[in-house]
Design an enzyme around this catalytic site. Sequence first.
Site, PDB file in Angstrom:
ATOM      1  N   TYR A 102     -13.652   4.860   9.889  1.00  0.00           N
ATOM      2  CA  TYR A 102     -12.805   5.402   8.826  1.00  0.00           C
ATOM      3  C   TYR A 102     -13.343   4.943   7.472  1.00  0.00           C
ATOM      4  O   TYR A 102     -13.642   3.763   7.296  1.00  0.00           O
ATOM      5  CB  TYR A 102     -11.379   4.868   9.025  1.00  0.00           C
ATOM      6  CG  TYR A 102     -10.368   5.243   7.965  1.00  0.00           C
ATOM      7  CD1 TYR A 102      -9.430   6.245   8.206  1.00  0.00           C
ATOM      8  CD2 TYR A 102     -10.306   4.575   6.746  1.00  0.00           C
ATOM      9  CE1 TYR A 102      -8.476   6.574   7.243  1.00  0.00           C
ATOM     10  CE2 TYR A 102      -9.363   4.904   5.781  1.00  0.00           C
ATOM     11  CZ  TYR A 102      -8.452   5.898   6.035  1.00  0.00           C
ATOM     12  OH  TYR A 102      -7.507   6.223   5.086  1.00  0.00           O
ATOM     13  N   HIS A 132       0.775  -1.244   0.000  1.00  0.00           N
ATOM     14  CA  HIS A 132       0.000   0.000   0.000  1.00  0.00           C
ATOM     15  C   HIS A 132       0.807   1.294   0.000  1.00  0.00           C
ATOM     16  O   HIS A 132       0.255   2.365  -0.262  1.00  0.00           O
ATOM     17  CB  HIS A 132      -0.947   0.011   1.203  1.00  0.00           C
ATOM     18  CG  HIS A 132      -2.340   0.449   0.856  1.00  0.00           C
ATOM     19  ND1 HIS A 132      -2.597   1.490  -0.007  1.00  0.00           N
ATOM     20  CD2 HIS A 132      -3.544  -0.011   1.247  1.00  0.00           C
ATOM     21  CE1 HIS A 132      -3.906   1.650  -0.128  1.00  0.00           C
ATOM     22  NE2 HIS A 132      -4.511   0.748   0.616  1.00  0.00           N
ATOM     23  N   SER A 140     -12.164   5.447   3.398  1.00  0.00           N
ATOM     24  CA  SER A 140     -11.135   5.993   2.526  1.00  0.00           C
ATOM     25  C   SER A 140     -11.768   6.741   1.356  1.00  0.00           C
ATOM     26  O   SER A 140     -12.749   6.290   0.783  1.00  0.00           O
ATOM     27  CB  SER A 140     -10.282   4.830   2.010  1.00  0.00           C
ATOM     28  OG  SER A 140      -9.274   5.317   1.187  1.00  0.00           O
ATOM     29  N   THR A 185      -5.123   9.961  -0.348  1.00  0.00           N
ATOM     30  CA  THR A 185      -6.470   9.755   0.208  1.00  0.00           C
ATOM     31  C   THR A 185      -6.734  10.771   1.311  1.00  0.00           C
ATOM     32  O   THR A 185      -5.812  11.354   1.871  1.00  0.00           O
ATOM     33  CB  THR A 185      -6.620   8.348   0.835  1.00  0.00           C
ATOM     34  OG1 THR A 185      -5.633   8.195   1.864  1.00  0.00           O
ATOM     35  CG2 THR A 185      -6.484   7.253  -0.203  1.00  0.00           C
TER      36      THR A 185
END
Length: 540
Positions: free
Chosen positions: A368, A254, A370, A381
Site C-alpha cells: 500500500y 488520522h 498512500s 487519499t
Amino acid sequence: MYLKAREPVVLNFNAFMSFNPDPKSEYNDQLIRATNMTVSAIRFMKTFRAGYLEPEVFHLNPEKSDTQIFKKIIRFVPSSLSWFGAYMVNAYPLDMSQYFRLFNSTRLPKLNRDELYTDEKAKHLLVLRNGNFYVFDVIDRDGNMLKPSEIQAHLKYILTDNSPAPAFPLGYLSSENRDTWALLRKNLLDNGNEEALQKVDSAVFCLSLDDFPIKDFVHLSHTMLHGDGANRWYDKSFNLIITKDGTAGVNFEHSWGDGVAVLRFQNEVFKDSIKAPAISPQSQPASVDSSRAVQKLDFKLNDALKAGITKAKQRFDANVETLSLNQIQFHEGGKDLLKQKKVSPDAVAQLAFQMAFLRQYNQTVATYESCSTAAFKHGRTETIRPASIHTKKCSEAFVREPSKHSTEELQKLIVECSKYHGRLTKEAAMGQGFDRHLFVLRYLALSKGVALPDFYQDQAYARLNHNIISTSTLLSPAVQLGGFGPVVSDGFGVGYQVHDDWIGCNVSSYPTRNGKEFLQCIYKSLEDIFNVLKGKKIGS
C-alpha cells in the site's frame, strides 16, 4: 473507514512527524521552543481563520505559476474565476477543507462509531506534563493572542510544578479499544467530570512536555509514535510533543485529516518559529500570576474507572513492548542522481521495498502506498499499488539471477517499473485508482442491507486488503523523520524520504517480522539499483 474502526488509535492509526532541530542551538531549550512553537501554531490558526493563509496549490509549471507576479495578479481575480486563471498556467488549487479540524478538535469515542468534535470558541491550550493535565487561555476576550512572555510564564510554571504523577493517569484511556473507551468515557461523564473533559476536548491543541532528552533516532520514533501513554491525549487532532532537550514532533489522529494538512501546519510553524521567534534565550517571562491563570484539571475516579485505567495501561504497555522501530540512511545517492537517469525517485524507493521483501521472504505481498486526492473537493487519499508484474519481474532478475542479465537489461527493467509506477501514481491522484471505489461500493451495500457481492468474499480481495507492506512518504525541510505502526500484525510500516543525495527509511514491525533485516535488504536493494543505474555490475 476510520471512525468505525474499533482498534486503539495509537499504533494502529496515529502517525508522527518529528521536526528538525532549530538551527540556532540555544533555541532548542524546552521552554523556549515550546513557547515559540505554541505562538507560531496560534499565529497559523489565526491566519487560517482570518482567510489569509496562502492556498495550497499543486504547480505543474512552477516557473510560471509559483511566482510573486502571478500571486499578485490572481489575488484580484474574483474567486469564481480565479481557478480558471490558475488552470491556464497549469496550477491546481488543492482542497483545504480538512484544515479547520486542526484546532479545537478531538475524536470522541462512541459505541460502534466515533464522532469528530470541534469547538472554535474555546480559547485555552491543553498542556500535559508528567501525566498531569493543565489548561490556560492563549486567546483573550477580544480574540487576540496572549503576549508570548505570558505564554512563556505559564509554561515555565507548568515545567517547574512539582506535582507527583497521578496514580491513575487518564491519558491511557485514549489508547484503549474504542468501544471500551466509549463506556469508560460515559462513566467519567456520569462521575462528575463533564467540565474537565470539555476542557480537554475543546482545547486549541494538546502540548505534551516530556521530562527526558532524546537518545537516538529509534528513541525519537518511539517517543513520537506512542510515548509512555500517560503524557499524551491520542484523541486530540494533534499532540505537539516537546522533550527535555527541545526535540519536537507531532503525533496526529488520522480520522479528521491526512499528512498533507499536518505537513503544511508543521512547515509553517517550523519556518515561523525559526525566522520570527516570539522569544529568545534572553527573554524574561512576564510577571504574571500563573498560579491563577493556569488550571490543573482534577478528575474524579471511581473504582471502575481506576480499574479501567489500570487495564488500559497494561494493554498499552504490552502492545508497545512488541513494537520494533528501526532506521537506515542510504548515502550513495538520492533524488538528483535518479532524475538525471530519468527514473522516478518514488518508483525506485518502492522497487527497493519489493526487492527487499523478495530477498528476505522469497515472495511478493500486498503493498500500500498512500496518495493524496486533494485535487478534488473533500479529497482524502487513494491507494497506489506498487507491487506489480513489473516490480516482480525486476526484483526476481536482481535477487535470483543477476548474472543472467546484462547491466543494460537490468536498467531497462528499472525504467519499465518507473514508467508503470508513474502511471499508477497519476491515476491515483486523479481519482482513477480502484481501492476507494471498491470500499465505497462495499460500504453502500452494507448500509443498504444488500447482500455483499461474491467479489468481496473472494480470497484474493481479502489478501489484497491485508497490506503487509504499508508505505507513506512526505518530504519537507521542517521534518526530520516520520513513521507509523504496521497496519497488520504480520506487516511492516514504512515511512521514507528521498532527499537530493540520500534516502531515509523508518520501519516499524511486530515480532512475526524482522524489521532490522528488512532494512538491511532495502539497503542492499538500493545499492544494487544505484550501481546498475551508474552502469556498474551488481556486487562490484
